[in-house]
Design a protein around this motif. Structure first.
Motif, PDB file in Angstrom:
ATOM      1  N   THR A  63      25.067  16.321   6.687  1.00 32.73           N
ATOM      2  CA  THR A  63      25.716  16.199   7.997  1.00 32.73           C
ATOM      3  C   THR A  63      26.015  17.591   8.534  1.00 32.73           C
ATOM      4  O   THR A  63      26.710  18.384   7.890  1.00 32.73           O
ATOM      5  CB  THR A  63      27.016  15.398   7.886  1.00 32.73           C
ATOM      6  OG1 THR A  63      26.735  14.113   7.318  1.00 32.73           O
ATOM      7  CG2 THR A  63      27.648  15.197   9.260  1.00 32.73           C
ATOM      8  N   VAL A  64      25.493  17.894   9.719  1.00 32.45           N
ATOM      9  CA  VAL A  64      25.676  19.207  10.335  1.00 32.45           C
ATOM     10  C   VAL A  64      26.641  19.072  11.512  1.00 32.45           C
ATOM     11  O   VAL A  64      26.941  17.961  11.960  1.00 32.45           O
ATOM     12  CB  VAL A  64      24.315  19.793  10.799  1.00 32.45           C
ATOM     13  CG1 VAL A  64      23.359  19.923   9.624  1.00 32.45           C
ATOM     14  CG2 VAL A  64      23.697  18.948  11.903  1.00 32.45           C
ATOM     15  N   GLN A 117      24.940  15.062  13.378  1.00 29.86           N
ATOM     16  CA  GLN A 117      23.561  14.747  13.036  1.00 29.86           C
ATOM     17  C   GLN A 117      23.367  14.842  11.525  1.00 29.86           C
ATOM     18  O   GLN A 117      23.849  15.778  10.881  1.00 29.86           O
ATOM     19  CB  GLN A 117      22.604  15.712  13.740  1.00 29.86           C
ATOM     20  CG  GLN A 117      21.141  15.457  13.504  1.00 29.86           C
ATOM     21  CD  GLN A 117      20.574  14.384  14.420  1.00 29.86           C
ATOM     22  OE1 GLN A 117      21.295  13.786  15.185  1.00 29.86           O
ATOM     23  NE2 GLN A 117      19.289  14.142  14.330  1.00 29.86           N
ATOM     24  N   GLN A 118      22.665  13.867  10.964  1.00 28.95           N
ATOM     25  CA  GLN A 118      22.342  13.890   9.537  1.00 28.95           C
ATOM     26  C   GLN A 118      20.874  14.252   9.384  1.00 28.95           C
ATOM     27  O   GLN A 118      19.994  13.529   9.843  1.00 28.95           O
ATOM     28  CB  GLN A 118      22.662  12.527   8.904  1.00 28.95           C
ATOM     29  CG  GLN A 118      24.156  12.230   8.930  1.00 28.95           C
ATOM     30  CD  GLN A 118      24.494  10.855   8.403  1.00 28.95           C
ATOM     31  OE1 GLN A 118      23.634  10.122   7.946  1.00 28.95           O
ATOM     32  NE2 GLN A 118      25.768  10.491   8.463  1.00 28.95           N
ATOM     33  N   VAL A 119      20.620  15.408   8.770  1.00 34.98           N
ATOM     34  CA  VAL A 119      19.277  15.968   8.729  1.00 34.98           C
ATOM     35  C   VAL A 119      18.774  16.017   7.287  1.00 34.98           C
ATOM     36  O   VAL A 119      19.554  16.045   6.331  1.00 34.98           O
ATOM     37  CB  VAL A 119      19.240  17.379   9.359  1.00 34.98           C
ATOM     38  CG1 VAL A 119      19.736  17.342  10.787  1.00 34.98           C
ATOM     39  CG2 VAL A 119      20.065  18.362   8.543  1.00 34.98           C
ATOM     40  N   GLY A 131      28.924  19.013   6.335  1.00 38.41           N
ATOM     41  CA  GLY A 131      28.639  19.503   4.992  1.00 38.41           C
ATOM     42  C   GLY A 131      28.456  18.404   3.956  1.00 38.41           C
ATOM     43  O   GLY A 131      27.965  18.680   2.860  1.00 38.41           O
ATOM     44  N   GLU A 132      28.822  17.167   4.290  1.00 34.25           N
ATOM     45  CA  GLU A 132      28.709  16.101   3.303  1.00 34.25           C
ATOM     46  C   GLU A 132      27.254  15.687   3.117  1.00 34.25           C
ATOM     47  O   GLU A 132      26.422  15.851   4.011  1.00 34.25           O
ATOM     48  CB  GLU A 132      29.553  14.891   3.711  1.00 34.25           C
ATOM     49  CG  GLU A 132      29.750  13.870   2.607  1.00 34.25           C
ATOM     50  CD  GLU A 132      30.326  14.468   1.325  1.00 34.25           C
ATOM     51  OE1 GLU A 132      29.514  14.872   0.456  1.00 34.25           O
ATOM     52  OE2 GLU A 132      31.557  14.530   1.197  1.00 34.25           O
ATOM     53  N   ILE A 133      26.966  15.153   1.948  1.00 34.03           N
ATOM     54  CA  ILE A 133      25.603  14.856   1.521  1.00 34.03           C
ATOM     55  C   ILE A 133      25.484  13.382   1.181  1.00 34.03           C
ATOM     56  O   ILE A 133      26.432  12.765   0.664  1.00 34.03           O
ATOM     57  CB  ILE A 133      25.246  15.727   0.299  1.00 34.03           C
ATOM     58  CG1 ILE A 133      25.174  17.201   0.715  1.00 34.03           C
ATOM     59  CG2 ILE A 133      23.930  15.295  -0.339  1.00 34.03           C
ATOM     60  CD1 ILE A 133      25.087  18.152  -0.451  1.00 34.03           C
ATOM     61  N   SER A 134      24.321  12.810   1.452  1.00 33.24           N
ATOM     62  CA  SER A 134      24.068  11.429   1.062  1.00 33.24           C
ATOM     63  C   SER A 134      23.948  11.353  -0.460  1.00 33.24           C
ATOM     64  O   SER A 134      23.409  12.258  -1.096  1.00 33.24           O
ATOM     65  CB  SER A 134      22.792  10.904   1.721  1.00 33.24           C
ATOM     66  OG  SER A 134      21.670  11.683   1.317  1.00 33.24           O
ATOM     67  N   THR A 159      25.407  21.192  16.958  1.00 37.66           N
ATOM     68  CA  THR A 159      26.120  21.509  18.184  1.00 37.66           C
ATOM     69  C   THR A 159      27.060  22.686  17.924  1.00 37.66           C
ATOM     70  O   THR A 159      27.233  23.136  16.796  1.00 37.66           O
ATOM     71  CB  THR A 159      26.926  20.302  18.689  1.00 37.66           C
ATOM     72  OG1 THR A 159      27.880  19.926  17.684  1.00 37.66           O
ATOM     73  CG2 THR A 159      26.009  19.131  18.984  1.00 37.66           C
ATOM     74  N   TYR A 160      27.699  23.171  19.005  1.00 41.90           N
ATOM     75  CA  TYR A 160      28.501  24.393  18.921  1.00 41.90           C
ATOM     76  C   TYR A 160      29.850  24.199  19.600  1.00 41.90           C
ATOM     77  O   TYR A 160      30.013  23.312  20.444  1.00 41.90           O
ATOM     78  CB  TYR A 160      27.713  25.558  19.538  1.00 41.90           C
ATOM     79  CG  TYR A 160      26.453  25.844  18.752  1.00 41.90           C
ATOM     80  CD1 TYR A 160      26.436  26.782  17.740  1.00 41.90           C
ATOM     81  CD2 TYR A 160      25.288  25.099  18.984  1.00 41.90           C
ATOM     82  CE1 TYR A 160      25.286  27.010  16.979  1.00 41.90           C
ATOM     83  CE2 TYR A 160      24.142  25.317  18.231  1.00 41.90           C
ATOM     84  CZ  TYR A 160      24.144  26.268  17.238  1.00 41.90           C
ATOM     85  OH  TYR A 160      23.019  26.480  16.481  1.00 41.90           O
TER      86      TYR A 160
END
Length: 424
Positions: free
Chosen positions: A89-90, A94-96, A203-206, A334-335
């Motif tokens: 998660t950024v 968005q989860q990339v 920063g979280e991860i699947s 995003t910013y």
């Protein structure tokens, strides 16, 4: 000496596994206390795996999300690593796709021959070919992975507090309720809770498949830390909005007895957060609480009448990032402000970043740079957990236009510090 780097076949899986520290019983962490572990040791002991374990692991390796690479020296596997396919998660939510580097080792008898560099190059090329423009890892040793473009992006704290030192600043009436559940119930609740958390936490991860399957089995862990207990918070409507896993290990040493170790903790609401911590910090027949894997901006400290009661005992870098495609990485997040800056990323070119709270565009340019840095520094800055001005003070980022560092900090600043409770 003939060296070949390539993926591992099913027939070679067992040989590949024998290279890995968690299988052969060699050390897999530097001998320093880790924020990942709530116990008193630096890390739980490693035990060599059995032949039955190896066969089971070899079958699990066939999953399409696990992509192992090995270094063959004169036909024998001397080192290996793997990429696991996860989501990150950024900023912006968005989860990339993230190529997660894991299961990395070179046999002691084959060190200093450049095998890990060759393995890493093959794996990062594989990520690029699959469209993964970010790679990540948790470093077993702090001096290894910077040479491959990785740099720390999230951090974790381990803290402890004596039960007698805890007093909350305000009264609290919980509109919901707490419940102790068994491992089978916890194994069903945690995947749902984590999905809700990672949707909003930068920063979280699947999780990898089967992440919480072991909760249902119960039993005593080999490290002697005691059985897991599962605490759940439900809101006024009965929906789970928080949970914790804790242990109460027995110890013959009175100094280490009565310690409640918080192994995992998540809360979606402030009510769940407060209710869970109130119970954990005042559990009967305990004298101390130790919590690991905690975010660096833990709110609990500010709920206590004495903020010094919460003593920080360890800090550890957690997720290291490597930016494999500068344009795509900068455009997907995003910013926090609207601005335009030219970044000179050594080895990747100069990029004009036109950023705003609703998105960004990034294109290669031939213009004077406002800020210059390497891909390592960009990895640390990417999630907003490290400031450009901080790296500039260390001589790792250069400012070429007055005020450019402050402007870059303002762009990248997150609402909360990035944090990943789940790894790979």
């Amino acid at each position: 000496m003939a060296i070949e780097i390539r993926p591992v076949t099913r027939d070679e899986a067992t040989e590949y596994l024998r290279v890995l520290p968690y299988v052969n019983g060699f050390p897999q962490e530097e001998p320093e206390a880790s924020a990942w572990y709530a116990g008193s040791a630096a890390w739980p002991p490693q035990v060599p795996r059995t032949a039955a374990d190896l066969e089971r692991y070899a079958e699990e390796m066939q999953a399409d999300w696990f992509r192992p690479q090995a270094a063959f020296v004169d036909g024998k596997i001397a080192g290996g690593s793997a990429i696991v396919s996860v989501q990150l998660t950024v900023p912006g939510g968005q989860q990339v796709a993230l190529g997660g580097v894991t299961s990395t080792a070179v046999l002691p008898t084959y060190r200093r021959r450049g095998l890990l560099r060759k393995i890493m190059a093959a794996m990062l090329d594989d990520c690029r070919e699959r469209g993964e423009f970010l790679a990540g890892l948790s470093a077993s040793e702090g001096t290894i992975y910077g040479r491959y473009g990785f740099s720390p992006a999230t951090f974790q704290h381990r803290w402890e507090v004596r039960r007698t030192d805890v007093a909350f600043r305000t009264e609290f009436t919980d509109p919901g309720g707490l419940e102790l559940v068994d491992g089978a119930v916890a194994a069903e609740l945690w995947p749902v809770l984590h999905e809700q958390v990672r949707a909003v936490r930068v920063g979280e991860i699947s999780p990898l498949p089967g992440k919480w399957d072991g909760l249902a089995g119960g039993g005593l862990p080999a490290d002697g830390s005691g059985p897991a207990h599962h605490l759940v918070h439900r809101d006024a409507g009965g929906a789970v909005d928080g949970a914790a896993i804790f242990r109460l290990p027995w110890s013959p040493d009175p100094e280490r007895a009565g310690v409640l170790q918080v192994e995992a903790f998540e809360a979606l609401t402030s009510d769940a957060y407060r209710a869970l911590w109130e119970l954990l910090l005042d559990f009967d027949l305990t004298k101390q609480v130790v919590a690991a894997r905690r975010p660096v901006d833990e709110a609990l400290r500010w709920m206590l009448t004495n903020p010094r009661a919460l003593k920080l005992t360890r800090t550890r870098d957690n997720l290291w990032l490597c930016i494999l495609d500068v344009r795509r990485a900068l455009e997907v997040r995003t910013y926090a402000a609207t601005d335009s800056l030219v970044l000179d990323v050594h080895g990747s070119g100069r990029w004009r970043l036109d950023a705003a709270p609703d998105g960004a565009t990034c294109k290669a340019v031939d213009e004077d740079a406002d800020v210059s840095l390497t891909v390592n520094e960009l990895g640390s800055l990417y999630l907003g957990g490290v400031r450009a001005s901080e790296l500039a003070s260390a001589g790792r980022v250069a400012e070429h236009a007055p005020g450019a560092l402050s402007r870059l900090d303002a762009l990248l600043r997150p609402d909360r510090a990035p944090h990943n409770a789940v790894g790979f």
